[in-house]
Write a protein that holds these residues in place. Sequence first.
Motif, PDB file in Angstrom:
ATOM      1  N   LEU A 188       0.819  -1.203   0.000  1.00 37.33           N
ATOM      2  CA  LEU A 188       0.000   0.000   0.000  1.00 37.33           C
ATOM      3  C   LEU A 188       0.855   1.256   0.000  1.00 37.33           C
ATOM      4  N   ARG A 189       0.366   2.298  -0.615  1.00 38.54           N
ATOM      5  CA  ARG A 189       1.010   3.604  -0.575  1.00 38.54           C
ATOM      6  C   ARG A 189       0.457   4.399   0.616  1.00 38.54           C
ATOM      7  N   GLN A 190       0.568   3.824   1.787  1.00 44.23           N
ATOM      8  CA  GLN A 190       0.106   4.484   3.009  1.00 44.23           C
ATOM      9  C   GLN A 190       0.510   3.624   4.198  1.00 44.23           C
ATOM     10  N   ASN A 191       0.649   4.251   5.361  1.00 47.66           N
ATOM     11  CA  ASN A 191       0.984   3.517   6.586  1.00 47.66           C
ATOM     12  C   ASN A 191      -0.280   2.918   7.194  1.00 47.66           C
ATOM     13  N   VAL A 192      -0.792   1.916   6.501  1.00 44.75           N
ATOM     14  CA  VAL A 192      -1.971   1.166   6.915  1.00 44.75           C
ATOM     15  C   VAL A 192      -1.649  -0.312   6.738  1.00 44.75           C
ATOM     16  N   TRP A 193      -2.035  -1.124   7.723  1.00 44.76           N
ATOM     17  CA  TRP A 193      -1.778  -2.562   7.675  1.00 44.76           C
ATOM     18  C   TRP A 193      -3.099  -3.301   7.858  1.00 44.76           C
ATOM     19  N   MET A 194      -3.356  -4.262   6.997  1.00 41.91           N
ATOM     20  CA  MET A 194      -4.607  -5.012   7.094  1.00 41.91           C
ATOM     21  C   MET A 194      -4.314  -6.481   7.364  1.00 41.91           C
ATOM     22  N   TYR A 195      -4.923  -6.992   8.433  1.00 44.80           N
ATOM     23  CA  TYR A 195      -4.786  -8.381   8.854  1.00 44.80           C
ATOM     24  C   TYR A 195      -6.155  -9.059   8.813  1.00 44.80           C
ATOM     25  N   VAL A 196      -6.168 -10.339   8.474  1.00 41.73           N
ATOM     26  CA  VAL A 196      -7.411 -11.108   8.449  1.00 41.73           C
ATOM     27  C   VAL A 196      -7.155 -12.474   9.076  1.00 41.73           C
ATOM     28  N   ALA A 197      -8.131 -12.944   9.856  1.00 41.93           N
ATOM     29  CA  ALA A 197      -8.065 -14.295  10.425  1.00 41.93           C
ATOM     30  C   ALA A 197      -9.438 -14.942  10.332  1.00 41.93           C
ATOM     31  N   LYS A 198      -9.431 -16.270  10.155  1.00 40.56           N
ATOM     32  CA  LYS A 198     -10.663 -17.036  10.196  1.00 40.56           C
ATOM     33  C   LYS A 198     -10.727 -17.815  11.510  1.00 40.56           C
ATOM     34  N   PHE A 199     -11.930 -17.938  12.048  1.00 42.43           N
ATOM     35  CA  PHE A 199     -12.149 -18.636  13.318  1.00 42.43           C
ATOM     36  C   PHE A 199     -13.126 -19.782  13.098  1.00 42.43           C
ATOM     37  N   GLU A 200     -12.797 -20.919  13.675  1.00 35.70           N
ATOM     38  CA  GLU A 200     -13.677 -22.086  13.624  1.00 35.70           C
ATOM     39  C   GLU A 200     -13.866 -22.598  15.044  1.00 35.70           C
ATOM     40  N   GLY A 220     -19.604 -12.933  11.182  1.00 32.10           N
ATOM     41  CA  GLY A 220     -20.029 -14.192  11.783  1.00 32.10           C
ATOM     42  C   GLY A 220     -20.447 -13.993  13.230  1.00 32.10           C
ATOM     43  N   LYS A 221     -20.094 -14.955  14.058  1.00 32.22           N
ATOM     44  CA  LYS A 221     -20.461 -14.919  15.480  1.00 32.22           C
ATOM     45  C   LYS A 221     -19.189 -14.946  16.308  1.00 32.22           C
ATOM     46  N   ASP A 228     -20.014  -9.930  22.975  1.00 33.67           N
ATOM     47  CA  ASP A 228     -20.569 -10.545  21.775  1.00 33.67           C
ATOM     48  C   ASP A 228     -20.926  -9.479  20.755  1.00 33.67           C
ATOM     49  N   LEU A 229     -20.345  -9.606  19.554  1.00 31.18           N
ATOM     50  CA  LEU A 229     -20.662  -8.684  18.469  1.00 31.18           C
ATOM     51  C   LEU A 229     -21.526  -9.382  17.432  1.00 31.18           C
ATOM     52  N   LYS A 230     -22.353  -8.611  16.776  1.00 33.75           N
ATOM     53  CA  LYS A 230     -23.197  -9.150  15.712  1.00 33.75           C
ATOM     54  C   LYS A 230     -22.444  -9.105  14.400  1.00 33.75           C
ATOM     55  N   ASP A 231     -22.908  -9.900  13.462  1.00 30.32           N
ATOM     56  CA  ASP A 231     -22.287  -9.955  12.139  1.00 30.32           C
ATOM     57  C   ASP A 231     -22.279  -8.563  11.506  1.00 30.32           C
ATOM     58  N   GLY A 232     -21.096  -8.114  11.092  1.00 31.95           N
ATOM     59  CA  GLY A 232     -20.967  -6.818  10.447  1.00 31.95           C
ATOM     60  C   GLY A 232     -20.650  -5.666  11.369  1.00 31.95           C
ATOM     61  N   ASP A 233     -20.669  -5.883  12.687  1.00 34.41           N
ATOM     62  CA  ASP A 233     -20.321  -4.797  13.615  1.00 34.41           C
ATOM     63  C   ASP A 233     -18.878  -4.366  13.413  1.00 34.41           C
ATOM     64  N   GLY A 234     -18.628  -3.073  13.562  1.00 34.17           N
ATOM     65  CA  GLY A 234     -17.275  -2.551  13.536  1.00 34.17           C
ATOM     66  C   GLY A 234     -16.856  -2.133  14.930  1.00 34.17           C
ATOM     67  N   LEU A 235     -15.559  -1.938  15.116  1.00 36.94           N
ATOM     68  CA  LEU A 235     -15.093  -1.467  16.415  1.00 36.94           C
ATOM     69  C   LEU A 235     -13.751  -0.769  16.270  1.00 36.94           C
ATOM     70  N   VAL A 236     -13.548   0.212  17.142  1.00 34.96           N
ATOM     71  CA  VAL A 236     -12.255   0.883  17.268  1.00 34.96           C
ATOM     72  C   VAL A 236     -11.576   0.303  18.492  1.00 34.96           C
ATOM     73  N   ALA A 237     -10.315  -0.103  18.350  1.00 35.87           N
ATOM     74  CA  ALA A 237      -9.571  -0.697  19.456  1.00 35.87           C
ATOM     75  C   ALA A 237      -8.292   0.085  19.696  1.00 35.87           C
ATOM     76  N   GLN A 238      -8.058   0.465  20.941  1.00 35.02           N
ATOM     77  CA  GLN A 238      -6.841   1.158  21.335  1.00 35.02           C
ATOM     78  C   GLN A 238      -5.786   0.129  21.727  1.00 35.02           C
ATOM     79  N   ASN A 239      -4.617   0.621  22.160  1.00 37.56           N
ATOM     80  CA  ASN A 239      -3.517  -0.296  22.473  1.00 37.56           C
ATOM     81  C   ASN A 239      -3.913  -1.280  23.564  1.00 37.56           C
ATOM     82  N   GLY A 246     -14.842 -17.594  18.717  1.00 37.70           N
ATOM     83  CA  GLY A 246     -16.096 -17.924  18.060  1.00 37.70           C
ATOM     84  C   GLY A 246     -15.855 -18.502  16.691  1.00 37.70           C
ATOM     85  N   THR A 247     -16.809 -18.249  15.789  1.00 36.51           N
ATOM     86  CA  THR A 247     -16.735 -18.734  14.421  1.00 36.51           C
ATOM     87  C   THR A 247     -17.030 -17.592  13.461  1.00 36.51           C
ATOM     88  N   GLY A 248     -16.110 -17.354  12.544  1.00 35.33           N
ATOM     89  CA  GLY A 248     -16.303 -16.269  11.587  1.00 35.33           C
ATOM     90  C   GLY A 248     -14.985 -15.737  11.074  1.00 35.33           C
TER      91      GLY A 248
END
Length: 258
Positions: A188-200, A220-221, A228-239, A246-248
């Motif tokens: 990316l041409r920016q100081n942004v990092w994207m991580y993804v994980a799957k849960f089973e 997911g769940k 507990d977050l619903k499918d599609g919820d977003g969140l801001v997390a500090q340090n 869960g699964t998702g």
Amino acid sequence: MKKRFLVFAGIGILSVAALFHFAILGDSSMNSKLSEIQVRPYSQLPEMNLGWLSLKDHFIATVGPYSGRGEQLKNLLVLADAKIQPKSRFPDHPHNDMEILTWVVHGKLQHLDDKGTNQEVPAGHLQLMSARDGIFHAEGNSSNESLRLLQIWINPNSKGGTPVVQTAGLDKKGFNLLAGPENAPLILRQNVWMYVAKFENDEQLCEIPEDKFAYAVSIGKLAWNDKDLKDGDGLVAQNGMLSIKGTGQAIVILQNRN
């Protein structure tokens, strides 16, 4: 419908391990404090539905009655959670000087552009379209199954150059760094990092350094720090530490605090 779409189209490192540490349960990181999180419920996000396309916007609204409203989160301009019906697609449209990431949650994304790219992006893969000097493309769902994707628009820190279209998928259990300014499959041409994980039906930890913060999307769940977050919820997390179980799918986008 075309007019509304044009609004959508017009909106526009260190070692990886040291930068953003992901741990397995039982690691010494369990002693770290839990991160503070602020949830953005999916149900409260601006919504638009055209029948063939429905989406929710986490930041600046892309189309519909709320188009142009909202506030970007530092370098994140758009994060749209979109569903595209079978045999439907956006018409051809241009982009320039924008880093666009598309994570395919389920289904297959079809991408065609004026640079000769004809690409199918399957579920569990991330596409980078670095528009740079300009690219004219169409994207959509050419299959008989529904398509869900997250599309993220990032303001670049430099302009111009030959457009780039690339993809990367998950290759290991746990969190995968898929995009970043260096040491990542997609640059990316920016100081942004994207991580993804799957849960089973399991649990994983990730730790956000003091000089970083994250925006995450829960698919997911999943429970984040026992909330507990619903499918599609977003969140801001500090340090601090995120405990996710869960699964998702967990999508975590990291930025510098300053």
